[in-house]
Design an enzyme around this catalytic site. Structure first.
Site, short mmCIF file in Angstrom:
data_model
loop_
_atom_site.label_atom_id
_atom_site.label_comp_id
_atom_site.label_asym_id
_atom_site.label_seq_id
_atom_site.Cartn_x
_atom_site.Cartn_y
_atom_site.Cartn_z
N TYR A 233 -2.23 -1.36 11.06
CA TYR A 233 -2.58 -1.63 9.46
C TYR A 233 -1.26 -1.40 8.54
O TYR A 233 -0.87 -2.42 7.76
CB TYR A 233 -3.88 -1.42 9.02
CG TYR A 233 -3.96 -1.43 7.59
CD1 TYR A 233 -3.97 -2.58 6.84
CD2 TYR A 233 -3.55 -0.22 6.73
CE1 TYR A 233 -4.24 -2.64 5.52
CE2 TYR A 233 -3.54 -0.21 5.23
CZ TYR A 233 -3.74 -1.54 4.70
OH TYR A 233 -3.85 -1.56 3.34
N LYS B 170 2.04 -3.75 6.41
CA LYS B 170 2.37 -3.93 5.06
C LYS B 170 3.86 -3.50 5.05
O LYS B 170 4.41 -4.05 4.23
CB LYS B 170 1.56 -2.68 4.42
CG LYS B 170 0.12 -2.83 4.22
CD LYS B 170 -0.07 -4.13 3.41
CE LYS B 170 -1.56 -4.72 3.50
NZ LYS B 170 -1.85 -6.14 2.79
N SER C 252 0.83 -1.24 0.09
CA SER C 252 -0.09 0.16 0.05
C SER C 252 0.84 1.40 0.00
O SER C 252 1.97 1.23 0.67
CB SER C 252 -0.75 -0.04 1.30
OG SER C 252 -1.36 1.25 1.37
N1 UFG Z 1 -13.08 11.19 3.31
C1 UFG Z 1 -13.93 11.91 3.51
N2 UFG Z 1 -15.28 11.36 4.12
C2 UFG Z 1 -15.57 10.28 4.33
C3 UFG Z 1 -14.34 9.16 3.79
C4 UFG Z 1 -13.27 9.69 3.26
O1 UFG Z 1 -13.92 13.16 3.50
O2 UFG Z 1 -16.34 9.63 4.69
C5 UFG Z 1 -11.58 11.37 2.51
C6 UFG Z 1 -10.49 11.24 3.44
O3 UFG Z 1 -10.59 12.18 4.50
C7 UFG Z 1 -9.33 11.25 2.45
C8 UFG Z 1 -10.15 10.71 1.24
O4 UFG Z 1 -11.37 10.95 1.46
O5 UFG Z 1 -9.10 12.56 2.26
C9 UFG Z 1 -9.69 9.40 0.98
O6 UFG Z 1 -10.27 8.59 2.11
P1 UFG Z 1 -10.38 6.79 2.11
O7 UFG Z 1 -10.51 6.61 3.30
O8 UFG Z 1 -10.90 6.56 0.87
O9 UFG Z 1 -8.82 6.52 1.79
P2 UFG Z 1 -7.31 6.73 2.49
O10 UFG Z 1 -6.62 7.48 1.48
O11 UFG Z 1 -7.67 7.48 3.67
O12 UFG Z 1 -7.11 5.22 2.80
C10 UFG Z 1 -6.36 4.38 1.68
C11 UFG Z 1 -6.65 2.96 1.90
C12 UFG Z 1 -6.13 2.50 3.22
C13 UFG Z 1 -4.78 2.96 3.27
C14 UFG Z 1 -4.57 4.37 3.16
C15 UFG Z 1 -3.22 4.71 2.89
O13 UFG Z 1 -8.13 2.86 1.94
O14 UFG Z 1 -6.05 1.10 3.16
O15 UFG Z 1 -5.05 4.83 1.86
O16 UFG Z 1 -3.12 6.21 2.88
F1 UFG Z 1 -4.08 2.71 4.38
#
Ligand code: UFG
Length: 336
Positions: A150, A154, A125
């Protein structure tokens, strides 16, 4: 050729099984169904016309893993997806994550190592980079201390594989570092199936539009980005799936430069949360109900991939646009 796909009924796993079968591989899926439904098999069969072999097996059970490999010595490659993946849950229950993600990896490698030649693809990841110092993030960017158990699994997983590669020349591994996988197969027969309230942006958007959630909370609009919301590299899951087939073929053809390689899987383009919402509104032709709330703890400001190495060395490039991916996610949600 027989390929083992662990976690093959999960989100990325199921799409990879489809691409493997479409490329002529015989697939064996191992899944313990802890975070996947057996119904995903029907989706795979409806798309490919082929039924993969399925074994319900828990990779934390060392004896069962040993037994499985004793009866399947003719496996040409292993694609290892099986892992727990919820960042928040891993903070609440770190030992569950170390047990699920590390013990199972060790047990499976112990058996794969006994094969004459081992070809191993590992689900990694972009979380290993943390908040990178510069964008886009290349594979040589430093690994930052993990933000969550998590993320740590990785990093540790990659290290374990690298250490094994050092002592065993015939162990060939590729770690694929995913940025943000989204979307679904164009048939809408397989897609993402979050259990409970989705933690990730795109399933939350589609469930809100479908009326399952009242409104989307956008976590923060005061980040130092163009529109104040966080930037990510959203990549179509089918593009990610295709990269696995290419990576496996690279190992089968002895084309790898070293016996441990790492590639970023991203589009190379960063999109803000508001741009993702706009994309959704464009392709679905409807307004999304959302409000801006406080920042979410642990979110990095920006993360998008330098894809040069994947493009030139691996010979893979993401083909789908953000709009393609959002449309496929929406079609899948509607079918659900
Ligand atoms: N977000 C919102 N509202 C929500 C969900 C997410 O505004 O309800 C925003 C988050 O703050 C972030 C973006 O959308 O800015 C993406 O969020 P995600 O949760 O979809 O994805 P992440 O980038 O946080 O997480 C992903 C993977 C994880 C991994 C991570 C590493 O899902 O498994 O990248 O950076 F660990």
């Amino acid at each position: 050729m027989k390929v083992l796909v662990t976690g093959g009924l999960g989100f990325i796993g199921s799409h990879t099984v489809v691409e493997l079968q479409n490329s002529g591989f015989d697939v064996i899926i191992i899944d313990n169904l802890s975070n996947a439904s057996i119904d995903v098999m029907d989706g795979i069969v409806s798309i490919t016309g082929k039924t993969p072999i399925f074994e319900k097996l828990d990779l934390k059970d060392k004896a069962e893993v040993q037994q499985f490999f004793k009866s399947n010595e003719d496996i040409s490659g292993v694609i290892h997806f099986a892992a727990s993946k919820a960042v928040g849950e891993s903070v609440e229950n770190p030992l569950l994550y170390y047990e699920n993600n590390i013990n199972s990896l060790v047990y499976i490698i112990q058996e794969v190592k006994k094969l004459e030649r081992c070809n191993f693809i590992f689900s990694s990841s972009c979380t290993v980079y943390g908040q990178a110092d510069s964008m886009p993030i290349s594979e040589s960017a430093p690994i930052k201390p993990a933000e969550s158990p998590y993320g740590n699994t990785k990093q540790i997983g990659e290290t374990i594989i690298k250490d094994v590669c050092k002592i065993k020349e015939s162990f060939n591994a590729i770690a694929l570092r995913y940025f943000n996988p989204i979307g679904a197969h164009k048939s809408a027969n397989i897609g993402e199936l979050p259990i409970g309230v989705p933690q990730n942006l795109v399933p939350y958007i589609t469930q809100t539009a479908a009326g399952i959630r009242k409104e989307l909370s956008v976590f923060g609009d005061n980040y130092p980005t163009n529109d104040g919301t966080c930037i990510r590299d959203y990549i179509h899951v089918v593009d990610i799936a295709k990269a696995h087939v290419i990576a496996l073929q690279r190992l089968l053809d002895f084309k790898n430069d070293t016996n441990f390689e790492v590639f970023n899987l991203g589009t190379g383009t960063g999109s803000s949360v508001l741009e993702v919402i706009q994309s959704f509104e464009r392709v679905s032709n409807q307004k999304l109900n959302y409000k801006i709330v406080n920042r979410r703890e642990g979110d990095v400001i920006s993360a998008y991939a330098d894809t040069k190495k994947a493009n030139t060395v691996l010979g893979w490039k993401a083909e789908s646009s953000l709009d393609d991916a959002m449309l496929s996610a929406w079609k899948w949600q509607q079918k659900l």
